[in-house]
Design an enzyme around this catalytic site. Sequence first.
Site, short mmCIF file in Angstrom:
data_model
loop_
_atom_site.label_atom_id
_atom_site.label_comp_id
_atom_site.label_asym_id
_atom_site.label_seq_id
_atom_site.Cartn_x
_atom_site.Cartn_y
_atom_site.Cartn_z
CE1 TYR A 16 -7.05 20.33 -13.42
CE2 TYR A 16 -6.92 22.72 -13.38
CZ TYR A 16 -6.30 21.49 -13.42
OH TYR A 16 -4.93 21.42 -13.43
CB SER A 35 -3.93 24.38 -11.08
OG SER A 35 -4.13 25.05 -12.30
#
Length: 259
Positions: free
Chosen positions: A154, A141
Amino acid sequence: MDKPLSGRRAIVTGSNSGIGLGTAEALAAAGAEVVLNSYTDRDEDHALARDVAARHGTSVRYIKADMSKPEECRALVQQAGGCDILVNNAGIQHVAKIEDFPIDKWNAIIAINLSAAFHTTAAALPGMYANGWGRVVNIASAHGLRASPFKSAYVAAKHGIVGLTKVTALEAAGKGITANAICPGYVLTPLVEAQIPDQMKTHNMDRETVIREVMLDRQPSRQFATVEEIGGTTVFLCSAAAAQITGTTISVDGGWTAE
Ligand code: NAD
């Protein structure tokens, strides 16, 4: 039609939805035999595999395995019969301040978004070494390269998977195997849809304003990336042209990490 990946078997974790499904479609379109995966075992999961197979004229199976469980991650690879292409995509999100972050959410995010890739890679590498060819593509990401508040687990997991990618690349270097991480910016999938109500509350904004000013504010192109673009990047990483691209990140983020 050109089928550069015919004869290759690909496993895509977390692929009954979003980026995983888009990537599975792109690999199937390029001729790969594909294994779809998620933690459910519904008729619709198997029907999805039949549908992708029919549209691309390749073999597609659905194998249930919960990526939060190390033994199921490893069993997925064994049940598939090994793989030439491993796409570690399964992922979840939870947004909260560090001091309020539920411990079970932290543990689940680290397990699914990071540890699962360690287990599937460990199970897949011996077969890749034996064949002298392999591609490991980790869906990280922009949050593998940058941080945002309220996404501690995350961001930690995504930075972790970038590190795991580099180690995989170094251990496999010179053996016909590459490992890379794709770092998408915002892609409008169910995972991102689920964040919109919380962001609306946090920022006291309507949906369109959250999308424009909170989400796409980070993305200079002011456009979402698409699942087709992530799938196409994965197919490129599996191509002959990418044979010496290894241990690196490829951002598909509309310029987010250029800033
Ligand atoms: P999504 O919610 O559409 O898909 C997530 C997939 O993971 C689903 O198929 C789901 O069933 C699966 N999954 C969840 N828990 C699982 C488990 N325990 N075992 C097996 N499968 C499980 O989300 P998405 O946006 O397509 O996300 C896919 C990946 O892309 C994630 O790793 C995410 O972090 C990453 N990513 C997404 C974006 C984005 O903007 N959408 C941006 C950057 C990175």
